[in-house]
Design an enzyme around this catalytic site. Structure first.
Site, short mmCIF file in Angstrom:
data_model
loop_
_atom_site.label_atom_id
_atom_site.label_comp_id
_atom_site.label_asym_id
_atom_site.label_seq_id
_atom_site.Cartn_x
_atom_site.Cartn_y
_atom_site.Cartn_z
N SER A 64 0.83 -1.21 0.00
CA SER A 64 0.00 0.00 0.00
C SER A 64 0.86 1.25 0.00
O SER A 64 2.01 1.26 0.44
CB SER A 64 -0.91 0.02 1.22
OG SER A 64 -1.77 -1.09 1.23
N1 SAM Z 1 -0.85 -4.81 4.18
C1 SAM Z 1 -0.12 -5.09 2.96
C2 SAM Z 1 1.27 -4.53 2.96
O1 SAM Z 1 1.62 -3.78 3.88
O2 SAM Z 1 2.01 -4.86 2.02
C3 SAM Z 1 -0.85 -4.57 1.72
C4 SAM Z 1 -1.68 -5.56 1.23
S1 SAM Z 1 -2.42 -5.49 -0.34
C5 SAM Z 1 -2.96 -3.87 -0.61
C6 SAM Z 1 -3.90 -6.43 0.11
C7 SAM Z 1 -3.61 -7.84 0.54
O3 SAM Z 1 -4.84 -8.46 0.95
C8 SAM Z 1 -3.04 -8.72 -0.55
O4 SAM Z 1 -1.84 -9.30 -0.12
C9 SAM Z 1 -4.12 -9.76 -0.78
O5 SAM Z 1 -3.62 -11.02 -1.18
C10 SAM Z 1 -4.78 -9.82 0.58
N2 SAM Z 1 -6.14 -10.37 0.60
C11 SAM Z 1 -7.12 -10.22 -0.34
N3 SAM Z 1 -8.25 -10.87 0.06
C12 SAM Z 1 -7.97 -11.44 1.26
C13 SAM Z 1 -8.72 -12.23 2.18
N4 SAM Z 1 -9.98 -12.60 1.94
N5 SAM Z 1 -8.12 -12.63 3.32
C14 SAM Z 1 -6.83 -12.27 3.60
N6 SAM Z 1 -6.07 -11.52 2.76
C15 SAM Z 1 -6.63 -11.11 1.62
#
Ligand code: SAM
Length: 213
Positions: A64
């Site tokens: 992000s």
């Molecule tokens: N917090 C992260 C970082 O600091 O890098 C950013 C994450 S990215 C914007 C969103 C993340 O949510 C992705 O890694 C994605 O795979 C995960 N994600 C999507 N749907 C999800 C779910 N149902 N449960 C857990 N993680 C999920």
């Protein structure tokens, strides 16, 4: 892994820019100042590590934007010792920022590739979450509830009820809600059944993936 004066200088400039954009919680800014964001990206992308932009990681996901990490962390209103659940471990960067604030972090990731990578990488660079789980964030982590805060780092088409249920009284859920565009929304648990809702502007996240995608 190096963290040179050049990196530290770039990070300081980033923190100054976040302050100008309205981040006021000094504990959050200090935590961002301490986490080497370039470690969470491939080495060829140093120029991208300290600009205020999201950046692609593996599995079509993103680390992000620093402003978004700072704002979500600020909205959580956590203090050292609090217990926080993060949905969407991704690169592990947001988790590291929370750990720098003295928070006990539980984090869930749905993509196996990212889960494996972050599970190895975070301890290697000295960041130790309480629990890293490969699973579906829509369900939260009932076995470790209740939490002082829950932060969802992907765009949620709706507010998952299990996440509200896993907040302590006084706890806060910070969640971007919407499909194409999301509204950053905070639910504060006032009592067993009552939640206060506030909204904090528009964002664009990768989607929170459900059973069908
Ligand atoms: N917090 C992260 C970082 O600091 O890098 C950013 C994450 S990215 C914007 C969103 C993340 O949510 C992705 O890694 C994605 O795979 C995960 N994600 C999507 N749907 C999800 C779910 N149902 N449960 C857990 N993680 C999920």
């Amino acid at each position: 892994m190096k963290d040179t004066f050049t990196h530290k200088g770039m990070r300081k400039k980033l923190v100054d820019s976040l302050r100008k954009k309205g981040i006021t919680n000094e504990n959050v800014l200090e935590a961002i100042n301490r986490v080497p964001r370039h470690w969470f990206m491939d080495s060829g992308f140093l120029d991208h590590a300290y600009v205020d932009k999201a950046f692609p990681i593996a599995a079509d996901q993103t680390i992000s934007q620093p402003y978004t990490v700072a704002r979500q962390t600020e909205l959580l209103e956590v203090v050292s010792g609090d217990k926080v659940l993060e949905i969407g471990t991704g690169s592990g960067y947001q988790c590291a920022v929370l750990l720098e604030m003295g928070v006990q972090v539980y984090t869930i990731e749905r993509q196996n590739e990212l889960f494996k990578k972050a599970s190895l990488f975070l301890p290697k660079i000295g960041y130790r979450p309480k629990k890293m789980v490969f699973g579906d964030g829509y369900k939260g982590l009932p076995e470790f509830a209740p939490f002082d805060g829950i932060v969802v780092t992907a765009g949620a088409p709706f507010v998952p009820k299990p996440l509200l249920a896993q907040l302590k009284i006084g706890g806060r859920l910070v969640i971007p809600v919407g499909e194409e565009l999301q509204i950053m929304t905070v639910f504060t648990r006032k009592s067993e059944k009552e939640f206060e809702k506030t909204e904090h502007g528009e964002y664009r996240f990768v989607p929170l993936l459900g059973d069908k995608n």
